[in-house]
Structures are given as C-alpha cells and as structure tokens.
Design an enzyme around this catalytic site. Structure first.
Site, short mmCIF file in Angstrom:
data_model
loop_
_atom_site.label_atom_id
_atom_site.label_comp_id
_atom_site.label_asym_id
_atom_site.label_seq_id
_atom_site.Cartn_x
_atom_site.Cartn_y
_atom_site.Cartn_z
N HIS A 144 1.33 4.04 -5.57
CA HIS A 144 1.49 2.86 -6.42
C HIS A 144 2.45 3.15 -7.57
O HIS A 144 3.28 2.33 -7.91
CB HIS A 144 0.14 2.44 -7.02
CG HIS A 144 -0.67 1.55 -6.12
ND1 HIS A 144 -0.11 0.47 -5.46
CD2 HIS A 144 -1.97 1.55 -5.79
CE1 HIS A 144 -1.06 -0.15 -4.77
NE2 HIS A 144 -2.20 0.50 -4.93
N HIS A 163 -2.77 7.61 -2.52
CA HIS A 163 -2.64 6.15 -2.56
C HIS A 163 -2.21 5.70 -3.96
O HIS A 163 -1.29 4.89 -4.11
CB HIS A 163 -3.98 5.53 -2.15
CG HIS A 163 -4.06 4.05 -2.32
ND1 HIS A 163 -3.93 3.17 -1.25
CD2 HIS A 163 -4.27 3.28 -3.40
CE1 HIS A 163 -4.05 1.94 -1.70
NE2 HIS A 163 -4.26 1.97 -3.00
N GLU A 164 -2.87 6.25 -4.97
CA GLU A 164 -2.56 5.85 -6.35
C GLU A 164 -1.18 6.34 -6.77
O GLU A 164 -0.44 5.62 -7.44
CB GLU A 164 -3.62 6.38 -7.32
CG GLU A 164 -5.03 5.86 -7.06
CD GLU A 164 -5.11 4.35 -7.00
OE1 GLU A 164 -4.25 3.68 -7.58
OE2 GLU A 164 -6.04 3.84 -6.35
N GLU A 176 -0.95 -3.09 -1.17
CA GLU A 176 -2.02 -2.17 -0.79
C GLU A 176 -1.71 -1.49 0.54
O GLU A 176 -1.90 -0.30 0.71
CB GLU A 176 -3.36 -2.90 -0.71
CG GLU A 176 -3.90 -3.33 -2.05
CD GLU A 176 -4.12 -2.17 -3.02
OE1 GLU A 176 -4.53 -1.09 -2.58
OE2 GLU A 176 -3.85 -2.35 -4.21
#
Lengths: 189, 333
Positions: free
Chosen positions: B166, B162-163, B240
């Site tokens: 980003h 997930h990071e 997100e």
C-alpha cells in the site's frame, strides 16, 4: 527542408537524452540494490559473531557448525581483499546453507533453548537471512528491469552509442549442481 | 495492470481529491459569506464581491490549505488517534515486537523503499492492520496486539508485505487524504450547523430568510456525508487486490496471506460480539476503516454512524482468496 531536418535532429537529441537519463536511473537503482546485499552479508556476520559468543558459555564452539562458519567467513574476507568475487559468493552461499542447521544445534541443547539472548539471536539470524534473500530478490528485479530496457528497440540503438556504460547485470542465482539437487529432491518419509 | 500503473492512477486521484476539496471549501466559504450578509435583497454574486465576503472566502481557503497540510505532515499519526498505540523500535525488548520490526525491515528491503515506516502496536481487542501516511518518510504501519499474537512469522510477513505494498503504490496517500479531509469537512459543517441553530436572529435580516438558511444547512448536513462517501468510493476496491498481488510479488508466496486472511476472518466471526464491542470502544475508527487490511463489515460487524461503511470499501474474502489462487474452504497448510 532545412527546418524539418533541424526539427528531427532536435527531437532525436532530446530522445537520446531522455533515454540516457532513464537508463542511468535504472542502473543506479540496480547498483544500489547490489550494495545492499553486501550490507546484509556484513550484518549477518555480526549477528553470527554474537551468537558464537553467547553459545561459548555453554560449549566450545569448536564442536559445532559455527567453526565452519568462521572459516568460511575468513575465506570470503580473503576473497574480497583479493577482488575475487566468485569465491566470495561461493563462501557466503556456503554459510547460507549452514544456517538452517543452527536451529537443530540449538534444539539439541536445552540450556541454549531456554536462553533468551540465544532466542533473540536466532530471530536475528532468520531475519538477516531473509533480508539477504530479499535484497538479492530486489537486486534481481531491478537488474531485470535494466537488462530488459537495454535490449528493447529502439533503446538498444542509444545503448550502442554509449556501449561501455550500460552493460547487463548478472543475476544472483543458485549454482547449477545446487539446482539439480533441488530438482531431484525427494521427501523421505 | 501492474503496480506502476496503480501509482500513476493514485497520483491522478490525489490531484482530483485535492481539487474537489478546495472547490468544496470555496463553496462553503461563499455560502457562509451569503449567510452573514445582512441585506437579502442583493443577488448572491454581488454579495460575493463585497470586501467582507472576499475575506471570508479567503479565510476558508486558507483553512482548507492548513487542513491539507495537516493531512500531508501528520496524516499518518492522526490515523492512530485514540488507540494508545505503542511505537516499536529497533531496540524493543519484547521478542514479538522485535520480530515485527525485523519483518517490516525485510519487506522494506524487498520493496526497495528508502525509509522505514514508523511501526506501532495497537492494544485493542480485534485483529487488524493498516498503513497510512502521505509519504514513505512519514508513513505509519500499525498492527493490533491480537493480530501479532495470533499469526506466525510467515503470516505476519504476508500482512506486512500487503501494507508495505500500500505504501509502495501510494494507496496510503489517497486513503489518508480521503479519511482526513472527509472527517474534517463533516466537522466544519457541524460547527456551522450549530452556530446557526443556536445563534439569535440578527437585526436587519428577515425571519423567514433565516428559517430558509437553517433548512439549507440541514440539507447540506445530510448531503455532505453522502458526498464524502462518494469520495470514499472513488478509492477503488481494486487497491486491495493490487496490494494482495504486491504482497505475493514481494514474498513469492501466496499461502501466507491466504491463511493470514482466513485467521483474521475467523477471529472476527468466532467472537463476533466481543470484536464488535472492541471496535465500538475504540475512538476514531472511521479514520482507519478505509485503510484496514480486513474490513470488519465482512463478518457482519456494522456501524451505521460511519459514512465510509455505507459503501463496500473492501472486496469479499472469497474473491480475495480466489485472486490469490486459493480455493475458499481449502485448508491452509
């Protein structure tokens, strides 16, 4: 009339240059990803070698699956020297199949299970195996982007001009009988 | 909408944020120039044309440029401020830390990033993770110690994916800019506010005019946090969802993230008081609140001093789980 023709030809040359450059970018990305697979295969071998030396304090590695790993790796190395890509892939894939069994082997020896070096090496092996499959995944993704691009209209016309330079990449995939085996897999309870 | 589209959106947003920031500093400089001009009889645009005013405006623009450069070069490190975070390297002794490093490297390979982000473990009392930084090269990826302890390898992998998403989508760039610029802006106004409050009235300036100025500055002091909150809103909640989607695309697994999000949520709701205290005790939380994978607000932990929290910056857990294709309440396997 002449001005129009000139304008159109300048535009089409610019378009061809643009497409050519973007194809080169996509192709190099895919080649880079395929090199990454080789890097990870080498790395995995190094980790396995350290595991073998760590394990050898507790048992003779001849008794374990590690013996198969060593022979498979030498097969793969022979294949690389002979330029035989198919055999190399087959040998490396065979190692991938053995690796989940290493956990079972470690579990069977309480001394091994308690050894921190071995625990660390097991984590390294899991990680390297993941890296290997992620780099295959990444290679497949970039190959897919390139392969789809060269088939699209009107890019395929430009590809026709430079036929030899832009060839579709082959995907990494399981062999046919492997797939069959996985499809037919029934969990035994 | 795929992540390449998000990348172009983020590039456009970066330019917009930078432009609005420079305009704000220009206005701020102009305002200070008028503030220090002794003759109130002049109309404001003639004041702006005097050499002294030009200098003041120039200095303000230079300062703004330096702030932006700081955000670009040190934005990632700045977001760790006050956490005593420990860097994780390839040779870390701790097995868990080494595993974290390996996982980040795996996800970096899957995402096709060229550089390893700097990895940090924050020794704080809550479960969370964030990524920040202007560029892949100086990106920072941090997880908290409790998160590292509570998640299994699969879940940790999902959080890291997930990071990394980003970073790949350049959400980190927009978030770093917004959080650094917004905090510095509020700080600047505070400095001007105090210098006017405690300075003695100058000679030659009429008293009623300086009284008016104090009111104007107070109004700005109240309006500016709201303005920065709007800047924060501009960073959409969609990012997100897109990072969640990016995580599934990288790991080819939706259950890992779902169960990680549930664990983090439970960690927040079960020990609500301790967690709230932990958030309050950690300095500079506002710099990170935007970037966190899980907003503590979602479990009712609030901090009204933090302007970012006036608006919802993260989608609700239920919506995120649904987008992942997992029904809320269903047990994670």
């Amino acid at each position: 009339m002449f001005e129009y023709l000139l304008g159109i030809s300048v535009l089409s040359v610019a378009y061809v240059i643009y497409i050519y450059n973007s194809l080169v970018n996509l192709r190099e990305a895919a080649i880079n990803d395929s090199k990454m697979i080789g890097v990870q295969l080498d790395r995995r071998w190094k980790v396995l070698q350290s595991l073998i030396s760590a394990v050898s304090k507790y048992m003779s590695y001849e008794e374990t699956v590690l013996k198969d790993v060593v022979s498979l790796r030498s097969q793969a190395e022979c294949a690389v020297e002979g330029g035989d890509q198919v055999n190399r892939v087959a040998a490396e894939n065979a190692i991938s199949k053995i690796i989940p069994g290493l956990n079972v082997m470690v579990e069977a020896y309480p001394d091994l299970k308690a050894n921190t070096t071995v625990i660390q090496l097991m984590e390294e092996i899991v990680s390297t195996e993941n890296k290997l499959s992620f780099s295959k995944q990444s290679y497949n993704d970039s190959s897919e982007r390139f392969n789809a691009k060269i088939l699209q209209f009107p890019v395929n016309l430009v590809v026709g001009l430079f036929g030899e330079q832009f060839k579709a990449f082959a995907y990494w995939q399981l062999e046919k009988d492997d797939e069959k085996e996985k499809e037919d897999f029934i969990a035994k309870l | 909408m795929n992540w390449r589209h998000q990348l172009t959106v983020n590039k456009r947003k970066t330019v917009m944020i930078l432009l609005s920031f420079f305009v704000l500093y220009f206005l701020l400089g102009a305002f200070v120039a008028i503030l220090f001009q002794p003759y109130t009889t002049q109309s404001w645009w003639t004041i702006l044309l005097t050499p002294q005013s030009r200098w003041i405006v120039m200095i303000f623009l230079l300062v703004s440029l330096m702030i932006v450069l700081t955000a670009v070069f040190f934005g990632g490190k700045l977001s760790l401020a006050g956490t005593k975070a420990v860097r994780v390297t390839e040779d870390s002794e701790d097995l868990r830390a080494k595993q974290l490093y390996n996982i980040v490297e795996e996800m970096k390979i899957a995402a096709g990033l060229r550089y390893m982000p700097a990895i940090y473990i924050m020794p704080v009392g809550y479960m969370n993770a964030f990524a920040s930084g202007w560029h892949e090269k100086n990106a920072v990826l941090a997880v908290t110690r409790p998160l590292l302890e509570a998640l299994n390898r699969e879940e940790l992998q999902a959080v890291i994916a997930h990071e990394i998403s980003h970073i790949r989508h350049q959400d980190t760039r927009v978030m770093t800019l917004v959080s650094v610029l917004a905090s510095v802006l509020v700080m600047m106004i505070d400095i001007i506010f105090r210098s006017v409050l405690y300075s003695k009235p100058r000679r030659g300036r009429r008293n009623d005019a300086s009284g008016l100025l104090v009111i104007v500055i107070m109004v700005i002091r109240i309006l500016l946090p709201i303005l920065t909150a709007f800047m924060v809103m501009y960073v959409s909640r969609k990012r997100e969802f897109l990072a969640d989607a990016g995580c599934v695309a990288l790991t080819r697994n939706n259950l890992g993230l779902a169960s990680a999000l549930r664990k983090i949520h439970q960690g927040h709701t079960m020990h609500e008081k301790d967690v709230q205290e932990a958030y309050e005790q950690t300095p500079n939380e506002s710099v990170r609140s935007l970037a966190y994978i899980y907003s503590p607000r979602k479990s009712g932990i609030r901090n009204f001093l933090n302007v970012h929290e006036w608006f919802s910056t993260h989608p609700p857990l239920k919506e995120r789980l649904e987008a992942l294709g997992v029904k809320d309440g269903e047990d994670a396997s």
